[in-house]
Structure formats: structure tokens, C-alpha cells
Design a protein around this motif. Structure first.
Motif, short mmCIF file in Angstrom:
data_model
loop_
_atom_site.label_atom_id
_atom_site.label_comp_id
_atom_site.label_asym_id
_atom_site.label_seq_id
_atom_site.Cartn_x
_atom_site.Cartn_y
_atom_site.Cartn_z
N LEU A 437 5.86 1.64 1.86
CA LEU A 437 4.59 1.78 2.06
C LEU A 437 3.59 1.01 1.23
CD1 LEU A 437 2.60 3.42 4.11
CD2 LEU A 437 2.39 5.13 2.45
N PHE A 438 3.92 0.95 0.00
CA PHE A 438 3.11 0.30 -1.23
C PHE A 438 3.80 -0.79 -1.95
CE2 PHE A 438 1.38 4.63 -0.94
CZ PHE A 438 -0.02 4.41 -0.62
N ALA A 449 -1.17 -1.91 -0.20
CA ALA A 449 -0.56 -1.65 1.29
C ALA A 449 0.47 -2.85 1.52
CB ALA A 449 -1.41 -1.32 2.19
N PRO A 453 -3.62 -0.80 5.31
CA PRO A 453 -3.75 0.64 4.84
C PRO A 453 -4.03 1.63 5.91
CG PRO A 453 -6.12 -0.87 4.45
CD PRO A 453 -4.98 -1.75 5.08
N ALA A 474 7.14 3.31 5.02
CA ALA A 474 6.15 3.00 5.97
C ALA A 474 6.90 3.27 7.23
CB ALA A 474 5.49 1.79 5.84
N MET A 502 -4.93 7.78 1.60
CA MET A 502 -4.43 6.60 1.67
C MET A 502 -5.21 5.68 0.92
SD MET A 502 -1.72 4.91 2.65
CE MET A 502 -1.08 3.56 3.02
N LEU A 506 -4.99 3.66 -2.51
CA LEU A 506 -5.14 2.05 -2.81
C LEU A 506 -6.26 1.68 -3.62
CD1 LEU A 506 -4.62 1.35 1.00
CD2 LEU A 506 -3.14 0.78 -0.96
#
Length: 586
Positions: A437-438, A449, A453, A474, A502, A506
Motif C-alpha cells: 500500500l505504501f 502511496a 491515496p 493494497a 489514509m 500519508l
RNA sequence: GGGGCUGUAGUUCAGCUGGUUAGAAUGCCUGCCUGUCACGCAGGAGGUCGAGAGUUCGAGUCUCUUCGGCCCCGCCA
């Protein structure tokens, strides 16, 4: 100037038309004056037809034809005749037009290069005279294929109940992602629109509106550096669906690809496509967009070197790094110089060095030979199915660097060994799934992301958001064809609280999130359906369908690698009055 | 931001350790030629060596600056 309008095009006449009187319009492709006989090849989008003029029979026509040169535009009226000597290389090669009357519609200056498919002009010159370059049949064919892709897209998605809806080109500038192209507002001085990097948020809002299935062939704009497969403006086939999961979107697009390949290339491709997790893609191929048309897979060698005395490898293991390599089959004869080249190549991708083991003439040579036990060598031979003449390439570094550099080397070896050439015409589609995801951004010291995002976390990884975001996967997927990422998508976040979280992860404050994405957060409060989608790079898709390796070949008026248009000289300075009106100063 | 390659007739290129008048192919122009299709044959014209500065008796060639082109790393959610 008047001209006689064509009754046929330059590509359609055949022997069954013999005896017909026809009028053709077109460009002079070439002219061969034999004295008592003049041949003119007339060209249009559809093909080339040979005209023949006989000065003895039609002296007035011969006189009119005298000044005709390459790329003049003509009309010619005449009778279709069988050729005395047939040219089997041309579709119209059995016939020719015996010209009874003709004239120049528009003359042409001598073109700076010849209009031939076997081009010998520099790309710089071709771009300056792009409208002439685009006369070349090979290039025209690319746009005919591009059009076919667009038409199939319209009909496929229409038949599958998608609605085409246009989204704004003037939108709000948003942080994250690529650099925006900005458009100053005249009415609101000091404020700017941005051109969309993609219609991402709009299509999500369309799902909130209940359109259920959306598609659009749409221009996107990113102000980043160019590459052979990247232009600042490019086209996406953008889609979004409601009440779906990953499998639903994948299923629709597999059918779409099957239809495209069938109708454009006449090739039956097998669906469903294989799926590979991001981790497996990286650890087997060193890429998140692996070319699976050939093997040469990477292997982790940490076990083998667990107790090595070679300090570099030992340090890698001690710092949780990865030692891995692959068999560059048949490259055992590589010289020191060539291996140095490969080392330099690997360094571009962050590797600090490259270890190699050569297996030639039943002997082994390697700079690290003295650290290798007989047992190690046997193990390596077995893992990589080593035969005489092979070359093992080994890199040790952190996970990302090791695999990325090896992946690049794998492709380079395939290119040098002619493997890429030999798998031309094969189409290996695959989905890469389970992306992180990140990603950790070293420079900014924060998570960013990996996709965007709005990407939904994998349901089973929701808890990780609080404990270990880096491990969270993700609900995202990329479609890869022959080592080219041709599209990507995800299931989106449809819950306001998750979306807020989220943004928080971030590093956006609540105020920033509201300033930039408040309208989306607001919309998610009003009954947003679960939804997800995908966007395909139309230009790259057409590149693969036409077999070109350069995106400029599938864009009618492209920019150079420095972002210039050599034809119209843009970007250019503007009138000071224009700036004043916009409230701008340079 | 960084690295590599590159700029010479209209075009594609060659041009050595700096040295006479910068070459080839192709295109173009002129003439001849009735079956070409990469037509053929004969002749001819065609150069700010990307631009600017410097070194030198002398620069296409060496140095610096600069403007382009192509490829790659970074960048491209």
C-alpha cells in the motif's frame, strides 16, 4: 483551382477493373521518365497506383506532366489497363492507368526527406516536418490501428453497459503524484487550474452519483521528464465500476484484451491471465512488470552463502540484505571488458558491484572463486542448471536494489543474447497483484502511496495500518504485457473514515486533507458504493500492437525528449499583454 | 539534477596524431532513353562543418561556453 474529383482511391483498383475509366487524386510518390514513356506512382492513404503517360499518343498530357515532381498533388483521368510487366510486390501491381488527361492540383517544394517507409531521415528532421513524416504508410498504419483500438473500446464497453462521460481538463491541483501542469485563471488572478494527471477523483464521484459503470478515452497530463515510452500528454482508457471486487474488474478487462487482440491482430489470446504477486514478481524477475516470455529467473542465494568468508556477502546477510543471481545462459565467454560494462550497467540501478562466475571449458573462473567451497559450486550448478559456457551474475544489497539491478541485468542479457528478438510476436499478459500500500520516501521521511491515496487496503491487512503500514498490501493490480506496464487499477476506499486515516498516514493534516480532497471526503459521506477501476495506457497498448518501441510513433504530434514541439516551436514566449491579463510576472 | 551517444552538401554518413581546393552515396538540376517500378546512361550544381569564444602560423579536428536530437538513472501516486 478546379480539379476532377476522384472516382476511386489509389489502393483499390485490381485486374477486374480493367477497362473502366477512373479518376484518381493523390501525391506523386515517384516519377520514372523513360523518354518515350513516363511512369508516375500516385499515392494516397489507401495505396499506390501506377499511372502511365505515352507522349507519342497524348503529347498534350506529356507536356502537362513535364513539371511534375515528387509530392505534387495531381488528378489523373484514364483507363485501367493490364500491365505489360506485372509487379507482384504491389497490391495494384497487375494494373496501371493509361492517362488521358491530368493536371497539377498543387505543386510541392522538394521535401526535406523522401516519403518512404525505409526512412533514412533523422528523427529531429522528421519531427520538424511531422506532417510529411505522417505521409509515410508505416506511420499512417499506426494511426489506423490506434483508431481501431479506440473504436473497439467504444463498442466493447458500450455493449457491456459502460457509459462514456467526459470529465474536466481544468481541475484542482492536488498534491501527491506527478507534477501538475498549471493553467492560470484570468478571472481569479493568482489562482490556477491544473490539467488532470488522470480523472481519478471524478470517476469515483461518478460512482457516488450512481453511474455504476464508466469509461472514457481521455488525455492525461504529467509534467515529468520524458522517455521513449513517456510523453507529457498521453491517453488512457479509463474505467470504473461499482459493487465490484478485484476479480470483477480483471474479468471485464481480460475479455476486452481478448477482443482487442482478436480484432486488431487476429490472434486468440488465452484468458484468464496468470497472476503474480508483487513479491514474487520482484524476487523471480526483479521487476514489478516482468517480461515472462523467457525464463532466466532470479534465485535467492542467502542460504548458500550463509557462512561465507566473502566479506561483502557476509555483511549483506548480517544486515538483512539479499544475495541473489541468475544464469546468463551462454555468456560464459564474456571478456573482462564486457563484464565491466555489465557492472557499470548494474551500478546505474544502485548496485555497488557485480559478482560473476564463469563456467567455460569445464573450468570455473571468478573473482570470488577462493571463497567458494566445492559444495557451494555444486549447489549453484544445481540451482541454475549450469551448463558449460554459462555465466552466473550475482548481486548482494538490500532487497530492493538487489532485485531491481538483477532484473535490469536480466533484460539486458536477454537483449544482448537475442532472446528478446526471438520472442517477438509472443504476447504474455499477466496481472501483478498484492502491491504494498505504501512506500517509504527516504527524502521526505514519510510514507507515500505506491498506487494512489484512494487505493483500498487489502481487507486482511487493515490492522497493519496501525501497527506496520509498510507490510500492508493494497487492493491494487497492474496489467503487464511483455515487460510493459500497460495499465493499473485498484479497489478504492469508499468509507470516509478509512480515507481520512489514509490521508493521515500519508502525513496530511486534517486541514490539508480537507483543503485538497474535502469534496471527495464529503462525497464519501453520502452513500458511496464500493467501487474500483483501472486505467490502461492507450499509447503503450498501441505500441505493442504495432510493434514499435517508441511512443512518438503512435502520437501524431509528439514532443522531443526535452518537451519541445519542433514543428510549431512550443513552448514559446507569450505577449506581455497576455501575462498582464493573467496577473503573472516572469 | 546526473550519465552515455550525437550535430559535416537537400538527406544519410566518412573525414587519421591539427596541415593544400572538406569526400562518398543518395536526392536535386540538364540532356538522352518505349515497360519502368531503387529505371538506366552522360553531365552539372550543391557546404556558415549546429552557434559563439579561445588556443595555434594554421581548427571540421583541440579547449571552453551555448543551442538542439536520441537513450538511460533520478522523477513519472
Amino acid at each position: 483551382m478546379t480539379f476532377l474529383k476522384r472516382s476511386k482511391n489509389c489502393g483499390e483498383l485490381r485486374s477486374q477493373n480493367i477497362g473502366e475509366t477512373v479518376i484518381l487524386n493523390g501525391w506523386v510518390h515517384s516519377r520514372r521518365d523513360l523518354g518515350g514513356l513516363i511512369f508516375i506512382d500516385l499515392r494516397d492513404r489507401y495505396g499506390i497506383t501506377q499511372l502511365v503517360i505515352r507522349p507519342e499518343l497524348t503529347p498534350d498530357v506529356a507536356e502537362k506532366a513535364k513539371p511534375i515532381r515528387s509530392e505534387f498533388v495531381l488528378w489523373a483521368k484514364g483507363t485501367v489497363h493490364k500491365r505489360e510487366s506485372i509487379n507482384s510486390k504491389m497490391p495494384t501491381g497487375e494494373i496501371e492507368i493509361s492517362v488521358e488527361d491530368c493536371d497539377i492540383i498543387n505543386p510541392s517544394e522538394l521535401p526535406p526527406f523522401e516519403i518512404l517507409d525505409e526512412l533514412d531521415a533523422s528523427e529531429e528532421l522528421r519531427l520538424k516536418y511531422r506532417y510529411l513524416d505522417l505521409r509515410r504508410p508505416a506511420l499512417q498504419n499506426n494511426f489506423i490501428i490506434r483508431n481501431r483500438v479506440a473504436q473497439i473500446t467504444h463498442s466493447f464497453f458500450y455493449e457491456n453497459n459502460f457509459i462514456e462521460i467526459e470529465t474536466p481538463y481544468l481541475m484542482k491541483s492536488t498534491p501527491e503524484g506527478a507534477r501538475d501542469f498549471l493553467v492560470p485563471s484570468r478571472i481569479h488572478k493568482g489562482k490556477f487550474y491544473a490539467l488532470p494527471q488522470s480523472p481519478q477523483i471524478y470517476k469515483q464521484l461518478l460512482m457516488v452519483s450512481g453511474f455504476d459503470r464508466y469509461v472514457q478515452i481521455v488525455k492525461c497530463f504529467r509534467d515529468e521528464d520524458l522517455r521513449s515510452d513517456r510523453q507529457p500528454e498521453f491517453t488512457q482508457i479509463d474505467a470504473e465500476m461499482s459493487f465490484v471486487e478485484q476479480d470483477d474488474i480483471i474479468a471485464v478487462f481480460e475479455k476486452f484484451f481478448k477482443r482487442l487482440w482478436k480484432e486488431v491482430l487476429g490472434i486468440e489470446i488465452q484468458i484468464p491471465f496468470p497472476r503474480l504477486t508483487y513479491k514474487d514478481a520482484m524476487e523471480n524477475y526483479g521487476s514489478d512488470k516482468p517480461d515472462t516470455r523467457f525464463e532466466m529467473k532470479l534465485h535467492n542465494l542467502n542460504q548458500i552463502f550463509a557462512n561465507t568468508e566473502f566479506q561483502v556477502f557476509a555483511n549483506t546477510i548480517a544486515s538483512n540484505g539479499i544475495i541473489a543471481g541468475f544464469n546468463a545462459k551462454g555468456f560464459g565467454s564474456y571478456s573482462r571488458k564486457q563484464l565491466d560494462e555489465l557492472t557499470e550497467f548494474a551500478k546505474k540501478y544502485g548496485a555497488k558491484g557485480l559478482s560473476y562466475i564463469k563456467f567455460t571449458d569445464n573450468s570455473i573462473s571468478s573473482p570470488i572463486l577462493k571463497f567458494l567451497k566445492q559444495e557451494d559450486i555444486e549447489n549453484l550448478k544445481q540451482i541454475f542448471a549450469v551448463e558449460d559456457g554459462d555465466l552466473l551474475l550475482i548481486i548482494s544489497d538490500n532487497w530492493r536494489t538487489t532485485y531491481t539491478a538483477l532484473g535490469a541485468l536480466r533484460l539486458e542479457i536477454a537483449k544482448r543474447g537475442g532472446i528478446i528478438e526471438s520472442v517477438k510476436g509472443q504476447y504474455n499478459f499477466l496481472w501483478v497483484i498484492d502491491f504494498p500500500l505504501f512506500e517509504w520516501d527516504e527524502n521526505a521521511s514519510r510514507w507515500v502511496a505506491m498506487h494512489h491515496p484512494f487505493t483500498s487496503p487489502n481487507v486482511s491487512d487493515l490492522d497493519l495500518l496501525d501497527t506496520n503500514p509498510g507490510e500492508a498490501r493494497a487492493n491494487a493490480y497492474d496489467i503487464v504485457l511483455n515487460g510493459v506496464e500497460i495499465g493499473g487499477g485498484s479497489i478504492r476506499i469508499h468509507n470516509e473514515q478509512v480515507q481520512k486515516k489514509m490521508f493521515d498516514l500519508l502525513g496530511l493534516t486534517e486541514k490539508q486533507a480537507n483543503d485538497k480532497f474535502g469534496f471527495l471526503l464529503q462525497a464519501l459521506k453520502y452513500g458511496a458504493p464500493p467501487h474500483g477501476g483501472i486505467a490502461l495506457g492507450l499509447d503503450r497498448l498501441v505500441m505493442l500492437l504495432t510493434g514499435t518501441d517508441n511512443i512518438r510513433d503512435v502520437i501524431a504530434f509528439p514532443k522531443t525528449t526535452s518537451g519541445l514541439s519542433l514543428m510549431d516551436n512550443s513552448p514559446s514566449e507569450v505577449d506581455p499583454d497576455q501575462l498582464r491579463e493573467l496577473g503573472l510576472k516572469i
